[in-house]
Scaffold this motif. Structure first.
Motif, mmCIF file in Angstrom:
data_model
loop_
_atom_site.group_PDB
_atom_site.id
_atom_site.type_symbol
_atom_site.label_atom_id
_atom_site.label_comp_id
_atom_site.label_asym_id
_atom_site.label_seq_id
_atom_site.Cartn_x
_atom_site.Cartn_y
_atom_site.Cartn_z
ATOM 1 N N ARG A 126 0.842 -1.213 0.000
ATOM 2 C CA ARG A 126 0.000 0.000 0.000
ATOM 3 C C ARG A 126 0.875 1.261 0.000
ATOM 4 O O ARG A 126 0.603 2.220 -0.716
ATOM 5 C CB ARG A 126 -0.914 0.014 1.231
ATOM 6 C CG ARG A 126 -1.886 1.190 1.244
ATOM 7 C CD ARG A 126 -2.641 1.266 2.555
ATOM 8 N NE ARG A 126 -1.837 1.732 3.660
ATOM 9 C CZ ARG A 126 -1.599 3.015 3.928
ATOM 10 N NH1 ARG A 126 -2.094 3.958 3.159
ATOM 11 N NH2 ARG A 126 -0.861 3.363 4.964
ATOM 12 N N LEU B 77 -8.717 4.890 -8.775
ATOM 13 C CA LEU B 77 -8.676 3.422 -8.761
ATOM 14 C C LEU B 77 -7.785 2.899 -7.645
ATOM 15 O O LEU B 77 -8.060 1.861 -7.057
ATOM 16 C CB LEU B 77 -8.136 2.893 -10.087
ATOM 17 C CG LEU B 77 -9.109 2.730 -11.229
ATOM 18 C CD1 LEU B 77 -8.434 1.967 -12.348
ATOM 19 C CD2 LEU B 77 -10.357 2.004 -10.793
ATOM 20 N N ARG B 78 -6.729 3.633 -7.379
ATOM 21 C CA ARG B 78 -5.839 3.224 -6.284
ATOM 22 C C ARG B 78 -6.630 3.192 -4.973
ATOM 23 O O ARG B 78 -6.462 2.292 -4.157
ATOM 24 C CB ARG B 78 -4.648 4.177 -6.215
ATOM 25 C CG ARG B 78 -3.728 3.970 -5.036
ATOM 26 C CD ARG B 78 -4.023 5.037 -4.013
ATOM 27 N NE ARG B 78 -3.295 4.858 -2.789
ATOM 28 C CZ ARG B 78 -3.746 5.273 -1.613
ATOM 29 N NH1 ARG B 78 -4.932 5.837 -1.512
ATOM 30 N NH2 ARG B 78 -3.039 5.100 -0.537
ATOM 31 N N ASP B 79 -7.520 4.172 -4.788
ATOM 32 C CA ASP B 79 -8.353 4.170 -3.583
ATOM 33 C C ASP B 79 -9.221 2.909 -3.531
ATOM 34 O O ASP B 79 -9.425 2.332 -2.465
ATOM 35 C CB ASP B 79 -9.254 5.410 -3.537
ATOM 36 C CG ASP B 79 -8.451 6.702 -3.454
ATOM 37 O OD1 ASP B 79 -7.227 6.620 -3.210
ATOM 38 O OD2 ASP B 79 -9.047 7.777 -3.636
ATOM 39 N N ASP B 80 -9.729 2.499 -4.688
ATOM 40 C CA ASP B 80 -10.567 1.284 -4.724
ATOM 41 C C ASP B 80 -9.746 0.042 -4.400
ATOM 42 O O ASP B 80 -10.233 -0.892 -3.764
ATOM 43 C CB ASP B 80 -11.224 1.126 -6.102
ATOM 44 C CG ASP B 80 -12.168 2.286 -6.414
ATOM 45 O OD1 ASP B 80 -12.611 2.952 -5.462
ATOM 46 O OD2 ASP B 80 -12.430 2.530 -7.606
ATOM 47 N N VAL C 36 -7.057 0.010 -2.483
ATOM 48 C CA VAL C 36 -6.752 0.064 -1.047
ATOM 49 C C VAL C 36 -7.971 -0.328 -0.214
ATOM 50 O O VAL C 36 -7.845 -0.925 0.863
ATOM 51 C CB VAL C 36 -6.249 1.483 -0.660
ATOM 52 C CG1 VAL C 36 -6.172 1.646 0.849
ATOM 53 C CG2 VAL C 36 -4.877 1.724 -1.276
ATOM 54 N N GLN C 37 -9.169 -0.041 -0.735
ATOM 55 C CA GLN C 37 -10.397 -0.430 -0.033
ATOM 56 C C GLN C 37 -10.410 -1.941 0.223
ATOM 57 O O GLN C 37 -10.836 -2.408 1.273
ATOM 58 C CB GLN C 37 -11.604 -0.019 -0.874
ATOM 59 C CG GLN C 37 -12.942 -0.578 -0.427
ATOM 60 C CD GLN C 37 -13.484 0.101 0.819
ATOM 61 O OE1 GLN C 37 -13.180 1.258 1.071
ATOM 62 N NE2 GLN C 37 -14.271 -0.617 1.600
ATOM 63 N N TYR D 31 -7.872 -3.853 0.723
ATOM 64 C CA TYR D 31 -6.952 -4.113 1.833
ATOM 65 C C TYR D 31 -7.569 -3.683 3.171
ATOM 66 O O TYR D 31 -7.411 -4.358 4.194
ATOM 67 C CB TYR D 31 -5.635 -3.388 1.560
ATOM 68 C CG TYR D 31 -4.721 -3.227 2.737
ATOM 69 C CD1 TYR D 31 -4.345 -4.314 3.503
ATOM 70 C CD2 TYR D 31 -4.237 -1.976 3.077
ATOM 71 C CE1 TYR D 31 -3.504 -4.151 4.587
ATOM 72 C CE2 TYR D 31 -3.395 -1.807 4.151
ATOM 73 C CZ TYR D 31 -3.035 -2.896 4.911
ATOM 74 O OH TYR D 31 -2.211 -2.741 5.986
ATOM 75 N N ALA D 32 -8.303 -2.561 3.128
ATOM 76 C CA ALA D 32 -8.940 -2.068 4.367
ATOM 77 C C ALA D 32 -9.899 -3.124 4.913
ATOM 78 O O ALA D 32 -9.979 -3.334 6.133
ATOM 79 C CB ALA D 32 -9.670 -0.753 4.094
ATOM 80 N N ALA D 33 -10.615 -3.795 4.000
ATOM 81 C CA ALA D 33 -11.558 -4.834 4.440
ATOM 82 C C ALA D 33 -10.804 -6.000 5.083
ATOM 83 O O ALA D 33 -11.229 -6.548 6.103
ATOM 84 C CB ALA D 33 -12.378 -5.320 3.254
ATOM 85 N N ARG E 212 -7.955 -5.871 6.618
ATOM 86 C CA ARG E 212 -7.394 -5.473 7.915
ATOM 87 C C ARG E 212 -8.460 -5.469 9.014
ATOM 88 O O ARG E 212 -8.191 -5.879 10.143
ATOM 89 C CB ARG E 212 -6.753 -4.095 7.765
ATOM 90 C CG ARG E 212 -5.905 -3.794 8.927
ATOM 91 C CD ARG E 212 -4.856 -2.804 8.599
ATOM 92 N NE ARG E 212 -4.784 -1.861 9.690
ATOM 93 C CZ ARG E 212 -4.085 -0.760 9.664
ATOM 94 N NH1 ARG E 212 -3.404 -0.436 8.584
ATOM 95 N NH2 ARG E 212 -4.054 0.037 10.685
ATOM 96 N N VAL E 213 -9.664 -5.017 8.664
ATOM 97 C CA VAL E 213 -10.753 -5.058 9.653
ATOM 98 C C VAL E 213 -11.008 -6.492 10.088
ATOM 99 O O VAL E 213 -11.174 -6.785 11.274
ATOM 100 C CB VAL E 213 -12.044 -4.423 9.077
ATOM 101 C CG1 VAL E 213 -13.240 -4.739 9.970
ATOM 102 C CG2 VAL E 213 -11.880 -2.913 8.948
ATOM 103 N N THR F 257 -16.180 -0.088 -9.305
ATOM 104 C CA THR F 257 -16.619 1.007 -8.436
ATOM 105 C C THR F 257 -16.599 2.327 -9.190
ATOM 106 O O THR F 257 -17.510 3.155 -9.042
ATOM 107 C CB THR F 257 -15.714 1.098 -7.186
ATOM 108 O OG1 THR F 257 -15.788 -0.144 -6.497
ATOM 109 C CG2 THR F 257 -16.154 2.214 -6.260
#
Lengths: 144, 396
Positions: free
Chosen positions: B207, B229-232, B234-235, B237-239, B241-242, B308
């Motif tokens: 990331r 798209l980079r934000d998408d 990273v999303q 990865y965020a899932a 990590r949660v 997205t």
């Protein structure tokens, strides 16, 4: 849409101030997996969680909720998180605590632009998220 | 032949024999432990050490400063690991690629007590500290576990240690994460969370790399679409990590559910890696080798990455007519061409419109053709061309 009321979680009852406030959150995110995982953690922590997958659904659900903290993603189909917050704030005469979530590097700028006092950048640690939600609920300022 | 399941009495006897005779008792040790001890023996490590050697204070400070980004990347995963082990006396440890301890998180007694685990600056490479949860995963290049007397030096016998190496996005070994619990067994749950945490740190390093890439892409003026798209990506990865943190918060009682969460986190991290690799191909201006690849699979991946983006533009993105097509081309360059064509089509279709992607195999011409067509909403003038075709040589 998922709406569940859970019993007291492990953290509820620890703090009189917390229980005096409605620990209710409206969680809005178009990522199903992410939304479900966060909702579950929040329920475990004693929050009553209502979820919506986009802004339109969130606006409809918000009408039926008394007091809540809005926890909203920025980048979603339809209304973005900032627009959802602005529309809710326009309808509600009372204070609306809200937390913006986004994977964008510009999370602080986006939050300031749309009037959010609280934000968390994705990915976040759950401790950060829970702390920010509590702060928003109590009307505290970031960095307190 | 080395033995397979751990046997405490035999491991203790193997250690006693080694200390008194210098012989490694292969039959009394698990295979991975035997190999580690044999390496330690060859390297001249001493089993008599009571505690690990350490760098000087100034060298430790310099090392920690150099490794600041790596330590920060690992911090949330160290915390999750410590939380997962919190019912025991325990420590989560982070080492660099040479086996020097960088960070330790755990209960007070394990981190700062009289019998604390080795702290920052301690040298745990096998040649100095023998078989242990930091040095041995680096030597073995994989997961390693040592229970009590399986540790090469006596000072570590009260602990059960597990460790996994960590790699950077280029595949280089940059460190190791391990757990030490003060009891003679380690749980499957803790092992799964440890492995997932190592993957999580690798995802975090990726990331950070995407963050630097996006700055380069924006500086070149070529890609606000790519930045979004980079934000998408990273999303995703965020899932993961949660999920990992949620698993770490659950106690041992909910073990089956915890394992399901960890497995799901692992799958999501893999998906993140895959999407990140594709994003980096799209953001790169490098050329690759001409080689055979599945064009239809690559199109599906690009469409998935853009899902997205299309939804936020309120454009329907459909890829339903994809013939299976194996082509010979530079996959990176082809991906960029197809991505560019789809993004243009999304822009030209506009809100309420649709974009359809098809692949047709022209066998006689030995070509596979990707067609991207945009349809604006009824009554809306298109913003640009409505169709594009890209042809690639079909693989024999």
């Amino acid at each position: 849409m998922t709406r569940e009321r859970s019993g007291p979680g492990p953290s509820s009852g620890r703090d009189a101030e917390r229980t005096a406030l409605q620990r209710r959150v409206l969680l809005v995110d178009d990522d199903d997996d992410f939304r479900a995982s966060v909702a579950e953690v929040l329920r475990d922590e004693g929050w009553e969680v209502t979820t919506a997958h986009d802004g339109e659904e969130a606006l409809a659900l918000a009408r039926a909720l008394d007091e809540f903290v809005l926890l909203v993603d920025y980048r979603m189909p339809g209304l973005n998180g900032g627009e959802v917050f602005e529309q809710m704030r326009g309808r509600s005469p009372s204070r609306l605590p809200a937390v913006l979530m986004t994977a964008s590097k510009h999370v602080a700028d986006l939050a300031a632009h749309h009037g959010f006092r609280h934000h968390v950048g994705k990915p976040f640690s759950l401790d950060d998220l829970l702390g920010t939600l509590e702060l928003a609920l109590r009307g505290g300022e970031p960095g307190e | 032949m080395a033995r397979s399941p751990f046997n405490a009495d035999e491991a203790r006897e193997a250690w006693r024999r080694y200390v008194s005779t210098g012989a490694v008792a292969r039959r009394l040790l698990r295979r991975s432990t035997y190999h580690a001890w044999a390496r330690c023996h060859d390297l001249g490590a001493s089993p008599h050490l009571l505690k690990a050697e350490a760098l000087s204070v100034s060298d430790t400070e310099r090392l920690l400063a150099e490794q600041r980004e790596f330590i920060a990347a690992a911090t949330p995963f160290m915390a999750a690991l410590s939380r997962a082990a919190s019912s025991d006396r325990h420590a989560a440890m982070l080492g660099d690629g040479r086996g020097v301890v960088l960070d330790v998180v755990g209960d007070e007694a394990s981190v700062r007590g009289p019998e604390a685990v080795p702290g920052p600056g301690c040298l745990l490479a096998e040649e100095t500290a023998g078989a242990n949860g930091i040095g041995s995963p680096l030597a073995e290049q994989g997961y390693v576990e040592f229970v009590g007397p399986e540790h090469f030096i006596g000072g570590f016998h009260p602990f059960t240690c597990q460790g996994v190496p960590i790699h950077d996005p280029q595949g280089r070994t940059v460190g190791v994460i391990s757990t030490s619990v003060r009891r003679p067994a380690a749980s499957q749950r803790l092992r799964d969370i440890l492995v997932c945490a190592a993957n999580g740190i690798e995802a975090e390093l990726l990331r950070l790399r995407l963050e630097r890439d996006v700055e380069r892409v924006l500086a070149s003026g070529s890609g606000s679409s790519l930045a979004k798209l980079r934000d998408d990506v990273v999303q995703t990865y965020a899932a993961a990590r949660v999920r990992l943190e949620a698993a770490a918060r659950r106690g041992p009682a909910a073990s089956e559910y915890t394992l399901a969460l960890v497995r799901e986190a692992q799958r999501t991290i893999e998906r993140f890696r895959h999407r990140a690799a594709l994003w980096r191909d799209l953001a790169s201006d490098e050329l690759g080798m001409r080689q055979p690849f599945r064009l239809d699979q690559r199109v599906v991946e690009i469409v998935d990455l853009l899902a997205t983006d299309a939804a936020t533009r309120r454009v329907a993105l459909v890829a339903s007519m994809l013939e299976e097509a194996r082509v010979v081309a530079d996959a990176r360059a082809a991906s960029r061409e197809i991505f560019g064509a789809i993004v243009s089509a999304l822009e030209n279709a506009g809100e309420g419109g649709s974009v359809e992607i098809a692949i047709r195999l022209a066998r006689r011409e030995r070509r596979a053709v990707v067609s991207v067509s945009a349809s604006p909403a009824p009554g809306v003038a298109p913003a640009g061309p409505l169709a594009a075709q890209l042809a690639y040589e079909a693989a024999p």
